[in-house]
Write an enzyme that holds these catalytic residues in place. Structure first.
Site, PDB file in Angstrom:
ATOM      1  N   HIS A 222       2.400  -6.365  35.918  1.00  0.00           N
ATOM      2  CA  HIS A 222       2.003  -6.555  34.506  1.00  0.00           C
ATOM      3  C   HIS A 222       3.194  -7.196  33.789  1.00  0.00           C
ATOM      4  O   HIS A 222       3.626  -8.286  34.153  1.00  0.00           O
ATOM      5  CB  HIS A 222       1.573  -5.184  33.961  1.00  0.00           C
ATOM      6  CG  HIS A 222       0.890  -5.192  32.630  1.00  0.00           C
ATOM      7  ND1 HIS A 222       0.472  -6.322  31.997  1.00  0.00           N
ATOM      8  CD2 HIS A 222       0.536  -4.158  31.812  1.00  0.00           C
ATOM      9  CE1 HIS A 222      -0.099  -5.995  30.844  1.00  0.00           C
ATOM     10  NE2 HIS A 222      -0.072  -4.690  30.705  1.00  0.00           N
ATOM     11  N   HIS A 270      -3.690 -14.175  37.980  1.00  0.00           N
ATOM     12  CA  HIS A 270      -4.124 -13.341  36.855  1.00  0.00           C
ATOM     13  C   HIS A 270      -5.438 -12.676  37.205  1.00  0.00           C
ATOM     14  O   HIS A 270      -6.281 -13.283  37.862  1.00  0.00           O
ATOM     15  CB  HIS A 270      -4.306 -14.200  35.584  1.00  0.00           C
ATOM     16  CG  HIS A 270      -4.284 -13.381  34.347  1.00  0.00           C
ATOM     17  ND1 HIS A 270      -5.420 -12.779  33.849  1.00  0.00           N
ATOM     18  CD2 HIS A 270      -3.270 -13.026  33.532  1.00  0.00           C
ATOM     19  CE1 HIS A 270      -5.089 -12.103  32.765  1.00  0.00           C
ATOM     20  NE2 HIS A 270      -3.793 -12.233  32.548  1.00  0.00           N
ATOM     21  N   ASP A 321       3.986 -15.165  31.885  1.00  0.00           N
ATOM     22  CA  ASP A 321       5.336 -14.713  32.226  1.00  0.00           C
ATOM     23  C   ASP A 321       6.175 -15.807  32.897  1.00  0.00           C
ATOM     24  O   ASP A 321       7.398 -15.761  32.857  1.00  0.00           O
ATOM     25  CB  ASP A 321       5.261 -13.489  33.147  1.00  0.00           C
ATOM     26  CG  ASP A 321       4.720 -12.286  32.405  1.00  0.00           C
ATOM     27  OD1 ASP A 321       5.159 -12.067  31.269  1.00  0.00           O
ATOM     28  OD2 ASP A 321       3.851 -11.585  32.949  1.00  0.00           O
TER      29      ASP A 321
HETATM   30  N1  COA Z   1       1.429 -14.868  44.789  1.00  0.00           N
HETATM   31  C1  COA Z   1       0.843 -15.046  46.003  1.00  0.00           C
HETATM   32  N2  COA Z   1      -0.443 -14.777  46.216  1.00  0.00           N
HETATM   33  C2  COA Z   1      -1.178 -14.343  45.194  1.00  0.00           C
HETATM   34  C3  COA Z   1      -0.634 -14.131  43.911  1.00  0.00           C
HETATM   35  C4  COA Z   1       0.724 -14.410  43.742  1.00  0.00           C
HETATM   36  N3  COA Z   1       1.305 -14.237  42.548  1.00  0.00           N
HETATM   37  N4  COA Z   1      -1.587 -13.691  43.069  1.00  0.00           N
HETATM   38  C5  COA Z   1      -2.696 -13.597  43.804  1.00  0.00           C
HETATM   39  N5  COA Z   1      -2.456 -13.983  45.069  1.00  0.00           N
HETATM   40  C6  COA Z   1      -3.414 -14.026  46.178  1.00  0.00           C
HETATM   41  C7  COA Z   1      -3.511 -12.650  46.813  1.00  0.00           C
HETATM   42  O1  COA Z   1      -2.574 -12.489  47.834  1.00  0.00           O
HETATM   43  C8  COA Z   1      -4.924 -12.662  47.302  1.00  0.00           C
HETATM   44  O2  COA Z   1      -4.996 -13.435  48.458  1.00  0.00           O
HETATM   45  P1  COA Z   1      -5.898 -13.002  49.688  1.00  0.00           P
HETATM   46  O3  COA Z   1      -7.293 -13.045  49.168  1.00  0.00           O
HETATM   47  O4  COA Z   1      -5.593 -14.019  50.724  1.00  0.00           O
HETATM   48  O5  COA Z   1      -5.461 -11.619  50.052  1.00  0.00           O
HETATM   49  C9  COA Z   1      -5.685 -13.422  46.212  1.00  0.00           C
HETATM   50  O6  COA Z   1      -4.712 -14.295  45.628  1.00  0.00           O
HETATM   51  C10 COA Z   1      -6.275 -12.521  45.131  1.00  0.00           C
HETATM   52  O7  COA Z   1      -5.213 -11.751  44.568  1.00  0.00           O
HETATM   53  P2  COA Z   1      -5.353 -10.281  44.015  1.00  0.00           P
HETATM   54  O8  COA Z   1      -4.001  -9.642  43.950  1.00  0.00           O
HETATM   55  O9  COA Z   1      -6.409  -9.530  44.772  1.00  0.00           O
HETATM   56  O10 COA Z   1      -5.917 -10.555  42.579  1.00  0.00           O
HETATM   57  P3  COA Z   1      -5.887  -9.546  41.393  1.00  0.00           P
HETATM   58  O11 COA Z   1      -6.848 -10.061  40.409  1.00  0.00           O
HETATM   59  O12 COA Z   1      -6.013  -8.141  41.833  1.00  0.00           O
HETATM   60  O13 COA Z   1      -4.369  -9.685  40.904  1.00  0.00           O
HETATM   61  C11 COA Z   1      -2.426 -10.081  39.763  1.00  0.00           C
HETATM   62  C12 COA Z   1      -3.943 -10.251  39.764  1.00  0.00           C
HETATM   63  C13 COA Z   1      -1.861 -10.551  38.421  1.00  0.00           C
HETATM   64  C14 COA Z   1      -2.062  -8.598  39.953  1.00  0.00           C
HETATM   65  C15 COA Z   1      -1.822 -10.918  40.922  1.00  0.00           C
HETATM   66  O14 COA Z   1      -2.176 -12.285  40.740  1.00  0.00           O
HETATM   67  C16 COA Z   1      -0.342 -10.759  41.046  1.00  0.00           C
HETATM   68  O15 COA Z   1       0.136  -9.788  41.669  1.00  0.00           O
HETATM   69  N6  COA Z   1       0.459 -11.684  40.429  1.00  0.00           N
HETATM   70  C17 COA Z   1       1.883 -11.569  40.417  1.00  0.00           C
HETATM   71  C18 COA Z   1       2.330 -10.625  39.321  1.00  0.00           C
HETATM   72  C19 COA Z   1       2.260 -11.243  37.936  1.00  0.00           C
HETATM   73  O16 COA Z   1       2.701 -12.347  37.717  1.00  0.00           O
HETATM   74  N7  COA Z   1       1.743 -10.442  37.004  1.00  0.00           N
HETATM   75  C20 COA Z   1       1.617 -10.850  35.618  1.00  0.00           C
HETATM   76  C21 COA Z   1       0.178 -10.978  35.255  1.00  0.00           C
HETATM   77  S1  COA Z   1       0.000 -11.632  33.616  1.00  0.00           S
END
Ligand code: COA
Length: 379
Positions: A222, A270, A321
């Site tokens: 987050h 996201h 971010d």
């Molecule tokens: N880097 C690498 N791969 C990523 C990624 C990232 N930042 N964000 C998503 N992915 C990939 C996942 O590995 C997953 O791949 P897969 O299907 O091959 O396993 C796919 O994209 C879906 O990701 P998922 O984590 O299930 O999506 P989500 O909707 O649950 O997650 C976040 C959203 C924000 C938690 C996730 O994108 C993330 O962890 N981002 C990094 C943290 C961040 O910047 N947070 C600030 C948000 S405003």
């Protein structure tokens, strides 16, 4: 046993109405009380946006004058909060300092146990006005510096920079900071806002809800992502002598390696936006101005290299971010202070939601499907 449809992470679940903001992932748009966030960032001060989030309308001149006077009157560092901060080690994460300060301010508030609409509005403004002093002092004490007194003639953003660095802030920098505060202010039912609403739904008080929200925001999935972005830049290595192209090429290689190792790279992706974060173009424009202002093209190289490599490999777009981290770095904030800056801004959105929750409350209490051992008995 009938199969239960578990909504892991509550993904896609609509739990309530809100009139505070609208996130539209299909059009990559974000509206605060109906206004596009990029218009607010271009035309308004953060104070006007805070007023809008809390009151539903932008202020007229007289309303804004009264509102800003209230904010300016509440900026001084509370002496008891200072004592508590001083009792914490300088190695404490600034988010822990922020969370503790919010809790202390709650316990000391004259209306602590009053959750009427009037009391909650006062608490929201007081907490919003008080937080920059906490964030600024915490950064200063880690550098062995004394707190700086607020200046009433400065607006919120200029005063925040003044209290952190003790130097007259440059207009261009104030403008970029103001933009970041507006963009971070509100984002519907994200994890920390939902946390605040859950706490509020038990009829607990506003400061308890905000304290819990700060805890939720700390995590790197987050708010902690803005800090984590800078760690990525540091890991790749920031080389001031390097050209934009050289930096971009090293960043691309780093990203390719990271993705080959299946790493999650912070600042990308996201839960709601799958084709790009509505706030990124506005924040990226502010970052570009800061890169030009401070003369640091190598940072743009790192930024572009990571973004391109991620796009080519996985088509995952940056979130807010990503440009915010390097912008705060250029301004001189310590990396660990980035998420507390997000707190200072998001207090406005959290408390708008807290007030909305109170006005139409229902205890938030979902169910779970038990998958532990069958009933058994103590021998
Ligand atoms: N880097 C690498 N791969 C990523 C990624 C990232 N930042 N964000 C998503 N992915 C990939 C996942 O590995 C997953 O791949 P897969 O299907 O091959 O396993 C796919 O994209 C879906 O990701 P998922 O984590 O299930 O999506 P989500 O909707 O649950 O997650 C976040 C959203 C924000 C938690 C996730 O994108 C993330 O962890 N981002 C990094 C943290 C961040 O910047 N947070 C600030 C948000 S405003």
């Amino acid at each position: 046993m009938a199969a239960v449809d578990i909504k892991k992470g509550l993904a896609g679940v609509v739990v309530d109405y809100t009139a505070v903001s609208k996130v539209n992932p299909d059009t990559n748009s974000l509206l605060y009380r109906g206004y596009p966030v990029q218009e607010l960032a271009a035309k308004c001060s953060f104070e006007e946006v805070a007023y809008l989030l809390w009151n539903g309308e932008l202020p007229n001149e007289a309303q804004l004058a009264e509102f800003t006077a209230r904010e300016r009157a509440g900026r001084a560092l509370d002496p008891v909060v200072k004592q508590v901060i001083d009792a914490l080690p300088t190695t404490a994460h600034p988010m822990d300092v922020c969370r503790t300060a919010a809790s202390v301010l709650g316990a000391r508030h004259e209306l602590a146990e009053d959750s009427s609409p009037e009391a909650n509005m006062k608490k929201a403004i007081d907490l919003w006005a008080a937080m920059p002093a906490v964030v600024a002092y915490d950064q200063r004490r880690r550098h062995g510096q004394e707190p700086v007194e607020p200046r009433e003639e400065l607006d919120y953003s200029a005063n925040f920079l003044w209290m952190t660095f003790g130097e007259d802030p440059v207009d261009e920098v104030v403008e970029a900071f103001n933009v970041s505060m507006i963009l971070y202010a509100e984002h519907s039912f994200n994890a920390s806002t939902f946390t605040a609403r859950v706490v509020t739904s038990t009829l607990s008080d506003l400061h308890s809800a905000v304290t819990a929200a700060i805890g939720a925001l700390k995590g790197p999935l987050h708010g902690g992502a803005n800090e984590a972005v800078m760690h990525t830049f540091d890991e790749i290595g920031i080389r001031s002598e390097e050209s934009l192209e050289e930096a971009a090429s090293r960043a691309k290689t780093w990203m390719e390696d990271a993705l080959a190792q299946k790493k999650k790279v912070m600042g990308f992706g996201h839960r709601v936006y799958k084709h790009g974060d509505s706030r990124v173009p506005t924040m990226k424009a502010a970052l570009d101005k800061m890169i030009a202002h401070y003369g640091r093209p190598e940072l743009l190289g790192l930024y572009n290299g990571l973004e391109q490599a991620m796009d080519e490999a996985k088509a995952i777009k940056p979130n807010l971010d990503y440009p915010a981290g390097p912008t705060y770095h250029l301004m001189g904030f310590d990396t660990q202070t980035f998420t507390p800056l997000f707190v200072a801004s998001r207090i406005t959105g959290w408390t708008a939601h807290i007030m909305e929750q109170v006005a139409s409350n229902s205890l938030i209490r979902p169910l779970s499907e038990y998958n532990g051992p069958e009933e058994r008995h103590v021998p």
